[in-house]
Write a protein that holds these residues in place. Structure first.
Motif, PDB file in Angstrom:
ATOM      1  N   SER A  17       0.825  -1.211   0.000  1.00 54.41           N
ATOM      2  CA  SER A  17       0.000   0.000   0.000  1.00 54.41           C
ATOM      3  C   SER A  17       0.859   1.261   0.000  1.00 54.41           C
ATOM      4  O   SER A  17       1.765   1.420   0.817  1.00 54.41           O
ATOM      5  N   THR A  18       0.561   2.153  -0.949  1.00 54.63           N
ATOM      6  CA  THR A  18       1.277   3.434  -1.032  1.00 54.63           C
ATOM      7  C   THR A  18       0.353   4.619  -0.761  1.00 54.63           C
ATOM      8  O   THR A  18       0.804   5.765  -0.734  1.00 54.63           O
ATOM      9  N   LEU A  19      -0.947   4.349  -0.574  1.00 51.28           N
ATOM     10  CA  LEU A  19      -1.904   5.439  -0.329  1.00 51.28           C
ATOM     11  C   LEU A  19      -1.766   6.001   1.076  1.00 51.28           C
ATOM     12  O   LEU A  19      -1.933   7.196   1.299  1.00 51.28           O
ATOM     13  N   ASN A  20      -1.491   5.124   2.041  1.00 55.72           N
ATOM     14  CA  ASN A  20      -1.353   5.557   3.434  1.00 55.72           C
ATOM     15  C   ASN A  20      -0.510   4.530   4.193  1.00 55.72           C
ATOM     16  O   ASN A  20      -0.061   3.537   3.614  1.00 55.72           O
ATOM     17  N   ASN A  21      -0.314   4.782   5.460  1.00 56.36           N
ATOM     18  CA  ASN A  21       0.518   3.891   6.282  1.00 56.36           C
ATOM     19  C   ASN A  21      -0.305   2.953   7.160  1.00 56.36           C
ATOM     20  O   ASN A  21       0.208   2.402   8.134  1.00 56.36           O
ATOM     21  N   LYS A  22      -1.562   2.778   6.831  1.00 62.58           N
ATOM     22  CA  LYS A  22      -2.428   1.937   7.660  1.00 62.58           C
ATOM     23  C   LYS A  22      -2.002   0.472   7.573  1.00 62.58           C
ATOM     24  O   LYS A  22      -1.618  -0.008   6.505  1.00 62.58           O
ATOM     25  N   GLU A  23      -2.097  -0.208   8.708  1.00 61.08           N
ATOM     26  CA  GLU A  23      -1.782  -1.635   8.759  1.00 61.08           C
ATOM     27  C   GLU A  23      -2.940  -2.383   9.397  1.00 61.08           C
ATOM     28  O   GLU A  23      -3.499  -1.932  10.397  1.00 61.08           O
ATOM     29  N   ARG A  24      -3.269  -3.498   8.815  1.00 64.27           N
ATOM     30  CA  ARG A  24      -4.367  -4.315   9.338  1.00 64.27           C
ATOM     31  C   ARG A  24      -3.863  -5.143  10.515  1.00 64.27           C
ATOM     32  O   ARG A  24      -2.787  -5.751  10.441  1.00 64.27           O
ATOM     33  N   GLU A  25      -4.642  -5.173  11.591  1.00 66.33           N
ATOM     34  CA  GLU A  25      -4.223  -5.911  12.788  1.00 66.33           C
ATOM     35  C   GLU A  25      -4.040  -7.394  12.490  1.00 66.33           C
ATOM     36  O   GLU A  25      -3.096  -8.022  12.939  1.00 66.33           O
ATOM     37  N   LYS A  26      -4.956  -7.952  11.705  1.00 59.47           N
ATOM     38  CA  LYS A  26      -4.865  -9.363  11.339  1.00 59.47           C
ATOM     39  C   LYS A  26      -5.023  -9.475   9.828  1.00 59.47           C
ATOM     40  O   LYS A  26      -6.093  -9.206   9.290  1.00 59.47           O
ATOM     41  N   THR A  27      -3.965  -9.876   9.145  1.00 60.51           N
ATOM     42  CA  THR A  27      -4.015  -9.979   7.685  1.00 60.51           C
ATOM     43  C   THR A  27      -4.754 -11.246   7.257  1.00 60.51           C
ATOM     44  O   THR A  27      -4.980 -12.151   8.062  1.00 60.51           O
ATOM     45  N   ILE A  28      -5.118 -11.306   5.970  1.00 59.77           N
ATOM     46  CA  ILE A  28      -5.797 -12.491   5.444  1.00 59.77           C
ATOM     47  C   ILE A  28      -4.952 -13.092   4.325  1.00 59.77           C
ATOM     48  O   ILE A  28      -4.008 -12.475   3.839  1.00 59.77           O
TER      49      ILE A  28
END
Length: 455
Positions: A108-119
């Motif tokens: 992701s290059t739109l923002n620095n958000k990270e998902r707590e639990k990836t899929i």
């Protein structure tokens, strides 16, 4: 609340689970009111997953569905050399966000958000480039991707279905002997009852654990010792017409008696089912705080099977594989394929007029012919031997021991009563002795006085 954070926060509501505990559920009421979402989901049955996905996508890019659609449409109207391809950038970034990948192409290059639990990669690929892209296509403004521009599907780790023992493949003709070993390894009557039921009916765990005592009572045919079951599968609503074999029925009856012995009121003094017990689950899980029992969960038997096959050094024998064995074993023994599929609740048109008539009659409540067919042609095929006879002998021993215990308890109560009476008598004797001692003391005192007077 502004447009950009309209779906920022998920609305929660509290509901109770079957066992009385609380669960928190997402409420998509606000999102469903959006006209763009209404257009997207029109005539789509499975809406909930798409709503959840869209809500997370909106939160990720911090835009409403209307803004997503409008900016993509505006971008399409620009000169091809000036287009930003904003929708593709957002979808690609969201894919990177869901997977947490470090791959530069998808990170992701739109923002620095990270998902707590990836899929998983393949799941995210399906969600983004199929379900989420349908939002644009159903609005008439599709996002076009060349095949090479989408992330490639990764190889799936397909679970092996071949039964093995000590690493060696178990031949089909030897499968039944290993099923006997599994059955003999179960330590309680509940596990054996479930095992017998799955082998003889072909039902999956979900449908088997939906059965209630009234279903067993209604379908049980004492002359044959088997039980006719009819219903619709929870998975797809397809009709099933099947049976619990003689071993399954005998085991279930012992299991219900065992529940009665442990305090659950199922039978009256004559051995008949109590009316209130008819709505109890046939197979029960944990006891609730109010004294009732919860429905058995499929996970219980899955874990039980897993532990058992590991002890026996077996592989790939799961509750689901028992259903496959039922299918292949009956097919191997020349049972009509249409009938097998009807037993298992699979969509089928039974072509053979003879079998079709039996099944149709059974649907109307006249299942004698179908019962006779199952009893004569199938029950012996899926029988595992004398395991239930051993259980019956154990059950009779338990009954004899309980009667003996009852007699001992009764005699013990009588002895207690006699002991209590004896204690009362002893207490009375003690009081009399005390009185005698007092009289003796008085006599001694009077005798002393008399001696003094004589002097």
């Amino acid at each position: 609340m502004t447009k950009t954070n309209l779906y920022k926060k998920k609305i929660k509501q509290v509901k109770r689970n079957d066992d009385g505990t609380f669960q928190r559920l997402c409420d998509f009421a606000e999102l469903k009111k959006d006209p763009y979402i209404e257009q997207w989901l029109n005539n789509i049955k499975s809406k909930r997953q798409r709503l959840s996905l869209m809500q997370e996508f909106c939160n990720f890019v911090e835009k409403t569905p209307k803004e997503l659609a409008r900016e993509h449409q505006d971008d399409l109207q620009l000169d091809p050399l000036k287009r930003t391809r904003i929708a593709k950038k957002q979808l690609n970034a969201f894919f990177g966000y869901l997977t947490g990948t470090k791959d530069k192409k998808w990170k992701s290059t739109l923002n620095n958000k990270e998902r707590e639990k990836t899929i998983s990669w393949n799941s995210a690929r399906q969600y983004v480039f199929s379900k989420l892209m349908s939002f644009y296509s159903r609005l008439g403004i599709p996002v076009k991707y060349a095949k090479k521009d989408k992330p490639k599907e990764k190889d799936k780790n397909v679970r092996e279905k071949t039964w093995r023992h000590d690493g060696e493949i178990i031949k089909k003709e030897n499968m039944k002997s290993f099923l006997k070993k599994i059955k003999d390894s179960f330590s309680n009557i509940l596990d054996r009852s479930i095992f017998y039921s799955k082998l003889s009916s072909g039902l999956d765990d979900v449908d088997l654990f939906e059965l209630k005592i009234k279903d067993f009572k209604r379908g049980y045919l004492q002359n044959y010792g088997i039980c006719y079951l009819q219903g619709n599968r929870k998975k797809d609503g397809i009709l099933y017409q099947t049976f619990l074999g003689t071993e399954a029925c005998e085991s279930i009856i012992l299991y219900l008696r065992d529940r009665q012995r442990k305090g659950e009121m199922i039978f009256d003094e004559s051995g008949n089912y109590l009316d209130k017990a008819l709505n109890y689950w046939l197979f029960v899980g944990k006891k609730r705080t109010n004294g009732s029992y919860s429905k058995m969960k499929p996970r219980y038997f899955t874990e039980t099977m897993k532990e058992t096959i590991e002890k026996l050094n077996l592989e790939n024998i799961t509750p689901k594989s028992l259903r496959r064995w039922f299918n292949s074993w009956l097919t191997r023994n020349s049972i009509n394929k249409g009938v097998i599929k009807r037993f298992m609740g699979q969509k089928v048109d039974v072509q053979d007029k003879h079998y079709n008539l039996m099944l149709e009659q059974a649907k109307e409540g006249e299942f004698q012919d179908l019962t006779k067919f199952y009893y004569e042609k199938i029950d012996e095929l899926i029988s595992l031997g004398n395991g239930v006879q051993k259980l019956t002998q154990v059950d009779k021993k338990i009954e004899r021991m309980e009667k003996l215990l009852g007699k001992v308890t009764s005699e013990n109560e009588k002895l207690k009563e006699q002991l209590a009476k004896t204690n009362k008598k002893l207490q009375s004797y003690d009081k009399n002795l005390e009185e005698i001692e007092k009289i003796k003391t008085q006599i001694d005192r009077i005798s002393g006085i008399i001696k003094e007077l004589k002097i």
